[in-house]
Design an enzyme around this catalytic site. Structure first.
Site, PDB file in Angstrom:
ATOM      1  CB  CYS A   1      -0.763   0.047   1.151  1.00 17.84           C
ATOM      2  SG  CYS A   1      -1.914  -1.456   1.396  1.00 17.84           S
ATOM      3  CG  LEU A   2       4.426   1.736  -0.525  1.00 22.51           C
ATOM      4  CD1 LEU A   2       5.733   1.429  -0.887  1.00 22.51           C
ATOM      5  CD2 LEU A   2       4.338   2.877   0.643  1.00 22.51           C
TER       6      LEU A   2
END
Length: 117
Positions: free
Chosen positions: A93-94
C-alpha cells in the site's frame, strides 16, 4: 502496439535490474514467470538492523499492458507484518504503486522502498 511498447520497456528494465548494485549485493532478485515479461517473481532480503534482518521475502509482480503509464501490481507472497503491507492480501500500500506513479518510474522503483515506513 501498447503491449509491444510495454514489453520492450520491461525487457530493458529487466536488464538494468540484473546489472544493478542491489543485485550484485544480493539484496534483490527478479525472475520471469513462465517466460513472461509481464509476470515476474521478486525476492528481497530484510535489511540489517531491522526486525526483517536475515529474512527472505517473495513478491509477485504483474506488469499491466499499459505499463509504463500504469504501475505494476506488486504483492508479498511471504506473510509479513508491516504497516504498508496488507496482512490479508500481501498487497503493498504505497502511493508510488497507485496515484503517485509516473511513467518515468521503473520496476526498480517498486523495490527501493524496501522496508522503510
Amino acid at each position: 502496439m501498447a503491449v509491444n511498447m510495454a514489453i520492450s520497456r520491461i525487457k530493458r528494465e529487466f536488464k538494468e535490474v540484473l546489472k544493478s548494485d542491489e543485485i550484485t549485493q544480493c539484496a534483490i532478485k527478479l525472475e520471469l514467470q513462465n517466460d513472461s515479461f509481464t509476470d515476474l517473481r521478486g525476492e528481497i532480503t530484510g535489511p540489517p538492523d531491522t526486525p526483517y534482518e536475515n529474512g527472505t521475502f517473495l513478491l509477485e509482480i504483474h506488469i499491466p499492458e499499459t505499463y509504463p503509464f500504469n504501475p505494476p501490481k506488486v504483492k508479498f507472497i511471504t506473510k509479513i507484518w508491516h504497516p504498508n503491507i496488507s496482512s490479508v492480501t500481501g498487497a503493498i500500500c504505497l502511493d508510488i504503486l497507485k496515484d503517485s506513479w509516473a511513467a518515468a518510474m521503473t520496476i526498480v522503483s517498486t523495490y527501493q522502498w524496501k522496508f522503510s515506513t
